[in-house]
Design a protein around this motif. Structure first.
Motif, short mmCIF file in Angstrom:
data_model
loop_
_atom_site.label_atom_id
_atom_site.label_comp_id
_atom_site.label_asym_id
_atom_site.label_seq_id
_atom_site.Cartn_x
_atom_site.Cartn_y
_atom_site.Cartn_z
N ARG A 128 -35.49 13.37 16.35
CA ARG A 128 -35.85 13.58 14.95
C ARG A 128 -34.68 13.18 14.05
N VAL A 129 -35.02 12.48 12.97
CA VAL A 129 -34.07 12.16 11.90
C VAL A 129 -34.69 12.68 10.61
N GLU A 130 -33.88 13.36 9.80
CA GLU A 130 -34.42 13.84 8.53
C GLU A 130 -33.55 13.35 7.38
N ALA A 131 -34.17 13.26 6.21
CA ALA A 131 -33.50 12.83 5.00
C ALA A 131 -33.93 13.74 3.86
N LEU A 132 -32.98 14.07 3.00
CA LEU A 132 -33.24 14.88 1.82
C LEU A 132 -33.15 13.98 0.60
N VAL A 133 -34.16 14.05 -0.26
CA VAL A 133 -34.25 13.15 -1.41
C VAL A 133 -34.64 13.94 -2.65
N HIS A 134 -33.98 13.65 -3.75
CA HIS A 134 -34.33 14.28 -5.03
C HIS A 134 -35.77 13.91 -5.39
N PRO A 135 -36.57 14.83 -5.91
CA PRO A 135 -37.97 14.55 -6.22
C PRO A 135 -38.20 13.36 -7.17
N GLY A 164 -26.18 22.19 -11.91
CA GLY A 164 -27.35 23.01 -11.65
C GLY A 164 -27.90 22.83 -10.25
N TYR A 165 -28.78 23.73 -9.87
CA TYR A 165 -29.45 23.65 -8.57
C TYR A 165 -30.54 22.61 -8.62
N GLN A 166 -30.71 21.90 -7.53
CA GLN A 166 -31.66 20.79 -7.46
C GLN A 166 -32.62 21.01 -6.28
N ASP A 167 -33.90 20.80 -6.53
CA ASP A 167 -34.87 20.76 -5.44
C ASP A 167 -34.67 19.46 -4.66
N LEU A 168 -35.01 19.48 -3.39
CA LEU A 168 -34.93 18.28 -2.55
C LEU A 168 -36.19 18.18 -1.71
N HIS A 169 -36.71 16.98 -1.60
CA HIS A 169 -37.81 16.74 -0.67
C HIS A 169 -37.21 16.44 0.70
N VAL A 170 -37.83 16.98 1.73
CA VAL A 170 -37.38 16.70 3.09
C VAL A 170 -38.38 15.74 3.73
N PHE A 171 -37.84 14.68 4.32
CA PHE A 171 -38.61 13.67 5.05
C PHE A 171 -38.12 13.64 6.49
N SER A 172 -39.00 13.30 7.42
CA SER A 172 -38.58 13.20 8.81
C SER A 172 -39.23 12.00 9.49
N LEU A 173 -38.54 11.54 10.53
CA LEU A 173 -39.04 10.47 11.38
C LEU A 173 -38.79 10.90 12.82
N LEU A 174 -39.83 10.90 13.62
CA LEU A 174 -39.73 11.25 15.03
C LEU A 174 -39.63 9.99 15.88
N ALA A 175 -39.06 10.12 17.06
CA ALA A 175 -38.81 8.95 17.91
C ALA A 175 -40.08 8.15 18.16
N HIS A 176 -41.18 8.82 18.48
CA HIS A 176 -42.41 8.07 18.77
C HIS A 176 -42.98 7.39 17.55
N GLU A 177 -42.68 7.89 16.36
CA GLU A 177 -43.11 7.23 15.12
C GLU A 177 -42.26 6.02 14.83
N HIS A 178 -40.99 6.09 15.16
CA HIS A 178 -40.07 4.95 14.95
C HIS A 178 -40.49 3.77 15.81
N VAL A 179 -40.90 4.06 17.03
CA VAL A 179 -41.35 2.97 17.91
C VAL A 179 -42.51 2.23 17.29
N LYS A 180 -43.44 2.95 16.67
CA LYS A 180 -44.61 2.31 16.02
C LYS A 180 -44.16 1.42 14.87
N VAL A 181 -43.21 1.88 14.06
CA VAL A 181 -42.76 1.14 12.89
C VAL A 181 -41.98 -0.11 13.30
N SER A 182 -41.19 0.00 14.38
CA SER A 182 -40.32 -1.10 14.79
C SER A 182 -41.09 -2.31 15.30
N ARG A 183 -42.27 -2.13 15.78
CA ARG A 183 -43.01 -3.25 16.39
C ARG A 183 -43.54 -4.21 15.39
#
Length: 183
Positions: A128-135, A164-183
């Motif tokens: 799993r890889v995750e990324a935090l991104v401002h909305p 100030g405090y900031q909300d963040l969106h969390v995104f994730s990519l799982l190994a089996h999903e990465h394989v699909k995208v890479s092809r």
């Protein structure tokens, strides 16, 4: 994590950052318009860029190490990206990146992140890889979507910068999903 893993793409060399990169890194991190997306306040002195390069190098020696690549395009540093907070027991880590204003919209970050993710899933055996991104950072959210990441939700007031405090969106990519995208 002893030898720095230099990566190559069609247009980029992803390499270790050096003190020589401080002026280019300072130019990126002093951009007040982009800083709300980076999760820090703008740099005001080049010494901060030198300190950040040292921090990135230090990450590689930590118990939960990280690797931050400099994105070199046509001999110039155009940004950085990296995998950090590596949890070896969970096979997970976080992803972060930034790009010089002149390079945004060129597809360079997509190219770099594909290579970094390939490396991370293969060499670090990530699940799993995750990324935090401002909305309001819509370009980064779109980039993550193109790379196969899924938006999971909002971390309410998880960051603090710009006074100030900031909300963040969390995104994730799982190994089996990465394989699909890479092809």
């Amino acid at each position: 994590m002893n030898i720095f893993p230099t990566l190559h793409t069609e247009r980029l060399r992803l390499r270790e950052l050096t003190p020589h990169d401080a002026p280019a890194l300072f130019a990126i991190y002093r951009d007040a318009e982009a800083m709300p997306w980076f999760g820090i306040d703008p740099m005001t002195d080049i010494s901060q860029a030198h300190a950040l390069i040292a921090t990135f190098a230090h990450w590689r020696t930590q118990a939960n190490p990280g690797t931050r690549w400099g994105l070199e395009y046509a001999g110039e540093l155009m940004g950085t990206c990296g995998l950090f907070k590596w949890n070896r027991q969970w096979n997970s880590c976080a992803l972060a990146c930034e790009l010089a204003p002149s390079a945004r919209g060129s597809g360079l970050m997509s190219e770099a992140l594909r290579s970094v993710l390939d490396w991370g899933f293969a060499q670090m055996q990530l699940h799993r890889v995750e990324a935090l991104v401002h909305p309001r950072n819509l370009p980064s959210q779109a980039l993550l979507g193109r790379l196969g990441f899924t938006r999971e939700g909002v971390l309410r007031e998880a960051g603090f910068w710009a006074g100030g405090y900031q909300d963040l969106h969390v995104f994730s990519l799982l190994a089996h999903e990465h394989v699909k995208v890479s092809r």
